[in-house]
Design a protein around this motif. Structure first.
Motif, PDB file in Angstrom:
ATOM      1  N   VAL A 200       0.832  -1.207   0.000  1.00 26.76           N
ATOM      2  CA  VAL A 200       0.000   0.000   0.000  1.00 26.76           C
ATOM      3  C   VAL A 200       0.861   1.249   0.000  1.00 26.76           C
ATOM      4  CG1 VAL A 200      -1.589   1.364   1.409  1.00 26.76           C
ATOM      5  CG2 VAL A 200      -2.042  -1.059   1.024  1.00 26.76           C
ATOM      6  N   LEU A 201       1.917   1.261   0.813  1.00 22.42           N
ATOM      7  CA  LEU A 201       2.791   2.434   0.845  1.00 22.42           C
ATOM      8  C   LEU A 201       3.500   2.628  -0.495  1.00 22.42           C
ATOM      9  CD1 LEU A 201       4.281   2.254   4.449  1.00 22.42           C
ATOM     10  CD2 LEU A 201       2.542   3.820   3.573  1.00 22.42           C
ATOM     11  N   LEU A 203       2.243   1.781  -3.475  1.00 22.49           N
ATOM     12  CA  LEU A 203       1.236   2.283  -4.409  1.00 22.49           C
ATOM     13  C   LEU A 203       0.946   3.764  -4.184  1.00 22.49           C
ATOM     14  CD1 LEU A 203      -1.204  -0.764  -4.377  1.00 22.49           C
ATOM     15  CD2 LEU A 203       0.176   0.019  -6.315  1.00 22.49           C
ATOM     16  N   GLN A 204       1.058   4.205  -2.935  1.00 21.81           N
ATOM     17  CA  GLN A 204       0.798   5.608  -2.619  1.00 21.81           C
ATOM     18  C   GLN A 204       2.050   6.480  -2.734  1.00 21.81           C
ATOM     19  OE1 GLN A 204      -2.138   7.312  -1.885  1.00 21.81           O
ATOM     20  NE2 GLN A 204      -3.019   5.433  -2.712  1.00 21.81           N
ATOM     21  N   ILE A 206       4.648   6.591  -0.699  1.00 20.54           N
ATOM     22  CA  ILE A 206       4.957   7.134   0.625  1.00 20.54           C
ATOM     23  C   ILE A 206       6.050   6.300   1.277  1.00 20.54           C
ATOM     24  CG2 ILE A 206       4.035   7.579   2.941  1.00 20.54           C
ATOM     25  CD1 ILE A 206       1.284   7.978   1.589  1.00 20.54           C
ATOM     26  N   ASP A 218      -5.150  13.801   2.206  1.00 19.46           N
ATOM     27  CA  ASP A 218      -5.354  13.060   0.966  1.00 19.46           C
ATOM     28  C   ASP A 218      -4.486  11.798   0.927  1.00 19.46           C
ATOM     29  OD1 ASP A 218      -7.223  14.843   0.056  1.00 19.46           O
ATOM     30  OD2 ASP A 218      -5.857  15.903  -1.300  1.00 19.46           O
ATOM     31  N   GLU A 219      -3.254  11.891   1.419  1.00 23.43           N
ATOM     32  CA  GLU A 219      -2.385  10.721   1.421  1.00 23.43           C
ATOM     33  C   GLU A 219      -2.931   9.634   2.346  1.00 23.43           C
ATOM     34  OE1 GLU A 219       2.119  12.249   0.462  1.00 23.43           O
ATOM     35  OE2 GLU A 219       1.260  12.785   2.416  1.00 23.43           O
ATOM     36  N   GLY A 222      -5.812   8.017   0.740  1.00 22.86           N
ATOM     37  CA  GLY A 222      -5.351   7.097  -0.292  1.00 22.86           C
ATOM     38  C   GLY A 222      -4.887   5.781   0.288  1.00 22.86           C
ATOM     39  N   ILE A 223      -4.189   5.817   1.421  1.00 23.76           N
ATOM     40  CA  ILE A 223      -3.770   4.586   2.095  1.00 23.76           C
ATOM     41  C   ILE A 223      -4.998   3.755   2.465  1.00 23.76           C
ATOM     42  CG2 ILE A 223      -2.747   3.652   4.217  1.00 23.76           C
ATOM     43  CD1 ILE A 223      -0.784   6.002   4.155  1.00 23.76           C
ATOM     44  N   ASP A 226      -6.746   2.291  -0.784  1.00 32.09           N
ATOM     45  CA  ASP A 226      -6.001   1.181  -1.376  1.00 32.09           C
ATOM     46  C   ASP A 226      -6.058  -0.061  -0.491  1.00 32.09           C
ATOM     47  OD1 ASP A 226      -5.187   1.929  -3.889  1.00 32.09           O
ATOM     48  OD2 ASP A 226      -3.240   2.698  -3.257  1.00 32.09           O
ATOM     49  N   THR A 227      -6.028   0.138   0.822  1.00 32.68           N
ATOM     50  CA  THR A 227      -6.115  -1.009   1.736  1.00 32.68           C
ATOM     51  C   THR A 227      -7.452  -1.707   1.592  1.00 32.68           C
ATOM     52  OG1 THR A 227      -4.624   0.067   3.319  1.00 32.68           O
ATOM     53  CG2 THR A 227      -5.978  -1.725   4.138  1.00 32.68           C
ATOM     54  N   GLN A 292       9.361   6.041  -3.473  1.00 30.34           N
ATOM     55  CA  GLN A 292       8.894   6.366  -2.130  1.00 30.34           C
ATOM     56  C   GLN A 292       9.917   7.246  -1.395  1.00 30.34           C
ATOM     57  OE1 GLN A 292       8.048   1.881  -1.783  1.00 30.34           O
ATOM     58  NE2 GLN A 292       6.821   2.747  -0.132  1.00 30.34           N
TER      59      GLN A 292
END
Length: 294
Positions: A200-201, A203-204, A206, A218-219, A222-223, A226-227, A292
């Protein structure tokens, strides 16, 4: 250890094949004899997963709480009416893939459960099927009030219909702890493990080392999104697959299921930089230093 999608698959399977059934409950290895005696002859009303915890609720106001941990797994079987996976549990024991039970036959040839194999902590037997539990970290009989207390201590579960993504966001954003540490904290979000954290991190975009307070709303949203998406896919697939067909380059899902998890030193599937790994909160964390970047 099994992540949240596996426990939700377990809850669905128990509901499908055992809900409404009176169960014979025993402890072939003997370690759970007192608990089995409290449940023997009771009817299973429902099964619920919250994060990595499974709660089997019976009609005598008793709940079987199970946490599989690193080595726990359930095995299943039954007659021709029994439909489901043959085993679900710790990847170290059985792997992520789940096979049909294949017990019984079209003519109903079913002689009951087989002799226990290995250290079976708990055996549940209905008129049409059986389930064996081996190697759990936690296995206990509790009351509904105690179940509620356990669940109160857990964070929101992304797979539950009315789960609170806002509560998750507030907990992440209010802490200076790295987001990679927080995602493994079951009081922050219930059900995420090492694989989902890494994927997940990535994909984001981060870094797992970024403090929660430095993330934007927003971040964090997004986490959460996606989770939810990936864990729902995990329930459907019976394993964690996060890569797209494009990222796999036409290869089968099983050959390239992840972007960074357990790919130390291999090229990032997006930018080609070597994937890094380090210890974080007593577990290995994986990330791409370019995709990331802090």
């Amino acid at each position: 250890m099994p992540e949240g999608h596996s426990v939700h698959r377990l809850a669905k399977q128990f509901t499908s094949v055992f809900a409404g059934e009176r169960l014979a409950v025993s402890s072939p290895q003997g370690r759970f004899a007192a608990g089995a005696e409290q449940l023997d002859g009771a009817t299973l009303l429902s099964a619920l997963a919250h994060g990595k915890q499974l709660f089997l609720r019976f009609d005598n106001d008793r709940v079987l709480r199970v946490h599989l941990g690193l080595y726990g797994a359930w095995s299943f079987g039954g007659d021709a009416t029994f439909r489901g996976a043959s085993s679900i549990g710790a990847p170290r024991r059985i792997g992520e893939s789940e096979q049909p039970s294949g017990n019984g036959d079209a003519h109903g040839g079913y002689a009951g459960p087989p002799e226990p194999v290995g250290a079976v902590r708990v055996r549940l037997v209905s008129a049409h099927g059986w389930a064996d539990l081996r190697g759990p970290t936690a296995c206990e009989v509790i009351t509904p009030a105690e179940e509620a207390a356990v669940r109160t201590r857990l964070g929101p579960d992304p797979l539950q219909p009315r789960s609170d993504g806002g509560l998750f966001a507030r907990r992440i954003l209010s802490s200076i702890s790295p987001v990679g540490v927080q995602l493994m904290n079951q009081a922050v979000i219930a059900g995420i493990g090492n694989v989902y954290r890494a994927e997940v991190l990535f994909l984001q975009g981060i870094s797992p080392w970024r403090p929660g307070r430095q993330l934007s709303e927003d971040e964090v949203a997004g986490i959460w999104a996606d989770t939810v998406r990936l864990m729902k896919d995990g329930v459907g697939e019976g394993r964690i697959i996060t890569t797209t067909a494009e990222a796999r380059g036409g290869r089968p899902k099983a050959s390239a299921p992840h972007y960074v998890y357990k790919r130390t030193g291999e090229p990032c599937r997006r930018c080609g930089a070597p994937v890094l790994t380090a210890e974080m909160a007593a577990r290995n964390v994986y990330w791409c230093p370019q995709c990331q970047a802090d």
